[in-house]
Design a protein around this motif. Sequence first.
Motif, PDB file in Angstrom:
ATOM      1  N   VAL A 209      -1.479  12.377  -1.907  1.00 40.05           N
ATOM      2  CA  VAL A 209      -2.327  11.254  -1.463  1.00 40.05           C
ATOM      3  C   VAL A 209      -1.781  10.659  -0.173  1.00 40.05           C
ATOM      4  O   VAL A 209      -2.532  10.371   0.772  1.00 40.05           O
ATOM      5  CB  VAL A 209      -2.412  10.183  -2.568  1.00 40.05           C
ATOM      6  N   ILE A 210      -0.465  10.465  -0.111  1.00 35.53           N
ATOM      7  CA  ILE A 210       0.156   9.879   1.087  1.00 35.53           C
ATOM      8  C   ILE A 210      -0.008  10.811   2.288  1.00 35.53           C
ATOM      9  O   ILE A 210      -0.379  10.378   3.389  1.00 35.53           O
ATOM     10  CB  ILE A 210       1.639   9.579   0.828  1.00 35.53           C
ATOM     11  N   VAL A 211       0.260  12.093   2.098  1.00 33.08           N
ATOM     12  CA  VAL A 211       0.156  13.056   3.194  1.00 33.08           C
ATOM     13  C   VAL A 211      -1.282  13.169   3.678  1.00 33.08           C
ATOM     14  O   VAL A 211      -1.540  13.197   4.896  1.00 33.08           O
ATOM     15  CB  VAL A 211       0.693  14.432   2.743  1.00 33.08           C
ATOM     16  N   ASN A 212      -2.243  13.208   2.767  1.00 32.27           N
ATOM     17  CA  ASN A 212      -3.653  13.306   3.161  1.00 32.27           C
ATOM     18  C   ASN A 212      -4.114  12.080   3.928  1.00 32.27           C
ATOM     19  O   ASN A 212      -4.972  12.174   4.821  1.00 32.27           O
ATOM     20  CB  ASN A 212      -4.528  13.517   1.928  1.00 32.27           C
ATOM     21  N   THR A 213      -3.563  10.929   3.610  1.00 29.96           N
ATOM     22  CA  THR A 213      -3.928   9.710   4.322  1.00 29.96           C
ATOM     23  C   THR A 213      -3.508   9.780   5.788  1.00 29.96           C
ATOM     24  O   THR A 213      -4.207   9.282   6.673  1.00 29.96           O
ATOM     25  CB  THR A 213      -3.283   8.477   3.659  1.00 29.96           C
ATOM     26  N   PHE A 214      -2.351  10.420   6.041  1.00 35.07           N
ATOM     27  CA  PHE A 214      -1.833  10.535   7.408  1.00 35.07           C
ATOM     28  C   PHE A 214      -2.088  11.917   7.999  1.00 35.07           C
ATOM     29  O   PHE A 214      -1.370  12.330   8.918  1.00 35.07           O
ATOM     30  CB  PHE A 214      -0.329  10.249   7.420  1.00 35.07           C
ATOM     31  N   ALA A 215      -3.090  12.616   7.502  1.00 34.51           N
ATOM     32  CA  ALA A 215      -3.321  13.999   7.928  1.00 34.51           C
ATOM     33  C   ALA A 215      -3.574  14.108   9.427  1.00 34.51           C
ATOM     34  O   ALA A 215      -3.230  15.125  10.048  1.00 34.51           O
ATOM     35  CB  ALA A 215      -4.491  14.594   7.153  1.00 34.51           C
TER      36      ALA A 215
ATOM     37  N   ASP B 137      -2.359  12.037  11.774  1.00 37.34           N
ATOM     38  CA  ASP B 137      -1.313  11.347  12.525  1.00 37.34           C
ATOM     39  C   ASP B 137      -0.060  12.206  12.515  1.00 37.34           C
ATOM     40  O   ASP B 137       0.672  12.269  11.524  1.00 37.34           O
ATOM     41  CB  ASP B 137      -1.022   9.979  11.886  1.00 37.34           C
ATOM     42  N   VAL B 138       0.226  12.887  13.631  1.00 37.77           N
ATOM     43  CA  VAL B 138       1.341  13.836  13.672  1.00 37.77           C
ATOM     44  C   VAL B 138       2.680  13.120  13.506  1.00 37.77           C
ATOM     45  O   VAL B 138       3.641  13.694  12.975  1.00 37.77           O
ATOM     46  CB  VAL B 138       1.321  14.648  14.983  1.00 37.77           C
ATOM     47  N   THR B 139       2.756  11.879  13.964  1.00 37.46           N
ATOM     48  CA  THR B 139       4.020  11.144  13.851  1.00 37.46           C
ATOM     49  C   THR B 139       4.393  10.921  12.394  1.00 37.46           C
ATOM     50  O   THR B 139       5.524  11.197  11.974  1.00 37.46           O
ATOM     51  CB  THR B 139       3.921   9.796  14.582  1.00 37.46           C
ATOM     52  N   HIS B 140       3.437  10.412  11.616  1.00 32.57           N
ATOM     53  CA  HIS B 140       3.719  10.161  10.200  1.00 32.57           C
ATOM     54  C   HIS B 140       3.859  11.466   9.423  1.00 32.57           C
ATOM     55  O   HIS B 140       4.637  11.539   8.464  1.00 32.57           O
ATOM     56  CB  HIS B 140       2.622   9.289   9.595  1.00 32.57           C
ATOM     57  N   CYS B 141       3.118  12.499   9.809  1.00 33.36           N
ATOM     58  CA  CYS B 141       3.262  13.796   9.134  1.00 33.36           C
ATOM     59  C   CYS B 141       4.676  14.352   9.330  1.00 33.36           C
ATOM     60  O   CYS B 141       5.297  14.858   8.393  1.00 33.36           O
ATOM     61  CB  CYS B 141       2.228  14.780   9.677  1.00 33.36           C
ATOM     62  N   ALA B 142       5.176  14.253  10.568  1.00 35.02           N
ATOM     63  CA  ALA B 142       6.529  14.728  10.844  1.00 35.02           C
ATOM     64  C   ALA B 142       7.562  13.902  10.078  1.00 35.02           C
ATOM     65  O   ALA B 142       8.537  14.447   9.546  1.00 35.02           O
ATOM     66  CB  ALA B 142       6.802  14.659  12.341  1.00 35.02           C
ATOM     67  N   ARG B 143       7.341  12.599   9.998  1.00 34.52           N
ATOM     68  CA  ARG B 143       8.270  11.741   9.257  1.00 34.52           C
ATOM     69  C   ARG B 143       8.278  12.091   7.782  1.00 34.52           C
ATOM     70  O   ARG B 143       9.356  12.214   7.164  1.00 34.52           O
ATOM     71  CB  ARG B 143       7.859  10.273   9.446  1.00 34.52           C
TER      72      ARG B 143
ATOM     73  N   GLY C 132       0.807  -1.218   0.000  1.00 36.89           N
ATOM     74  CA  GLY C 132       0.000   0.000   0.000  1.00 36.89           C
ATOM     75  C   GLY C 132       0.834   1.258   0.000  1.00 36.89           C
ATOM     76  O   GLY C 132       1.619   1.530  -0.911  1.00 36.89           O
ATOM     77  N   LEU C 133       0.689   2.058   1.067  1.00 40.32           N
ATOM     78  CA  LEU C 133       1.338   3.356   1.126  1.00 40.32           C
ATOM     79  C   LEU C 133       2.856   3.248   1.264  1.00 40.32           C
ATOM     80  O   LEU C 133       3.586   4.130   0.805  1.00 40.32           O
ATOM     81  CB  LEU C 133       0.761   4.173   2.281  1.00 40.32           C
ATOM     82  N   THR C 134       3.347   2.186   1.914  1.00 40.44           N
ATOM     83  CA  THR C 134       4.799   2.051   2.040  1.00 40.44           C
ATOM     84  C   THR C 134       5.441   1.816   0.674  1.00 40.44           C
ATOM     85  O   THR C 134       6.509   2.357   0.383  1.00 40.44           O
ATOM     86  CB  THR C 134       5.160   0.899   2.985  1.00 40.44           C
ATOM     87  N   TRP C 135       4.781   1.027  -0.182  1.00 40.60           N
ATOM     88  CA  TRP C 135       5.304   0.827  -1.531  1.00 40.60           C
ATOM     89  C   TRP C 135       5.147   2.097  -2.366  1.00 40.60           C
ATOM     90  O   TRP C 135       6.008   2.442  -3.170  1.00 40.60           O
ATOM     91  CB  TRP C 135       4.599  -0.347  -2.200  1.00 40.60           C
TER      92      TRP C 135
END
Length: 458
Positions: free
Chosen positions: A204-210, A212-218, A117-120
């Motif tokens: 698309v990836i950023v909106n999916t983790f909108a 989640d501050v951890t993934h946004c920062a990453r 999914g998103l990791t790929w």
Amino acid sequence: MDVEISLNGKRGGGNIFNWQNWDVEISLNGYDTEEREIAAIPDAILQKAQDLQRLSSKLSILPAHQAYFLLRTCICVPKMNYLLRASPTWLCGDELDQFDSVGKSALEAVTNVKMDGLTWAQASLPVSSGGLGIRRVAELATPAYLASVYATSSVVSDITTATECYDLVHQLWQTASGAELPAENVRRSQKVWDAALVKKTCEVIVNTFANDVTHCARLLAVAQPESGKWLNALPVPSLGTLMSDESFRVAVGLRIGAPICSSHLCTDCRLPVDEFGHHGLSCKKSAGRFMRHSSLNEVIRRSLVTANTPAVLEPRGTSDVDERRPDGVSQLPWRNGRRLAWDVTCVDTLALSNVISSSTKAGEAAKKAEEEKRRKYEYLADEYDFVALAFETFGVVGPACLKFLRELGKRIMDATGERRSFEFLLQRLSIEIQRGNALSVTSTVPRSDGLNAVYFVL
């Protein structure tokens, strides 16, 4: 199949044909050459996929870092570039997906990281956009073809006036990217067409983790130019740029947000660690923090020596009040007759004290750390030219640190003549950060006695 060839006009002199003096007419009666060419594309793509599978199966004999470098720069997408630019491969979506599936499997085998999914999706982005640089040919097909079309438009227009195919590929690109066609003066560049598709994928990836501050920062951190320098380094053991298989695996997993371990309790502080292993990056008892700090300082010291500015680490006697001392001091003047003093710190981008600010703007944790270091060593301002060197665990470099590294890289270039000195310096520092991260993460995992324990039976 009947072939009729007529040569009208002047004959070239001697045994050499001058095609500008010939009028060549070729007709293939009863056979549509365009259909024949398109029908051959799927088989060509599948053959490339088979070649990729065969070549990638041999990568297991190499260290993971070297295998990845070869997969990215030689074996995967580079083998498809000519086909992507010279033919409408975008008409063969299923075959392109099969090629990408083989490339994904090869990357998983090399890195030992599961990608779904998103990791790929992130892994297939360019390194400059936070990915691993193993691009999906299904995404590159339209940018490569469009760039080739406009690069050869002056020649093609003399041969044919058919534009139906071009109109279709334009529509496909606009549907996928959601953008308007680029300006005519830049349409020859594949990078311009590709950038719009990369931007769409990132959104698309950023909106999916909108939420989640951890993934946004990453995601913000890994998209910074300096954070992916370790992926561009040539993995050579004698240069110290070859990462171990475990270090490379952890570094890849952290970058794309993939699980890198099972949930467990930290062996150092007994706090819970999730499957992403982020706790180890900020654990105050982690062994990786000290190794990373020492390695970064040693790289800075050696770089100064190369720039004809000898330096010592952990100098004594810089403070008359307490035991505070910077990480290093130069033995010769650096600027304006004053010696250089520096102090290195590497802060965790995802630490609880940093994750909120890091999720809104990349580099905020490093910037804050630099300010704290300057306040701590403000007593050195009269005698030394002090610089705070702040890094983040995801590779972001603080503004003052980046300015110093640029100057140091320039001085190394002046001393050695190597024009890429600044780039090489960033690569080496980036690799040391990733090695420290890997040790920090793996040191939280409980260890058991290995097989060698049977040799120490009392």
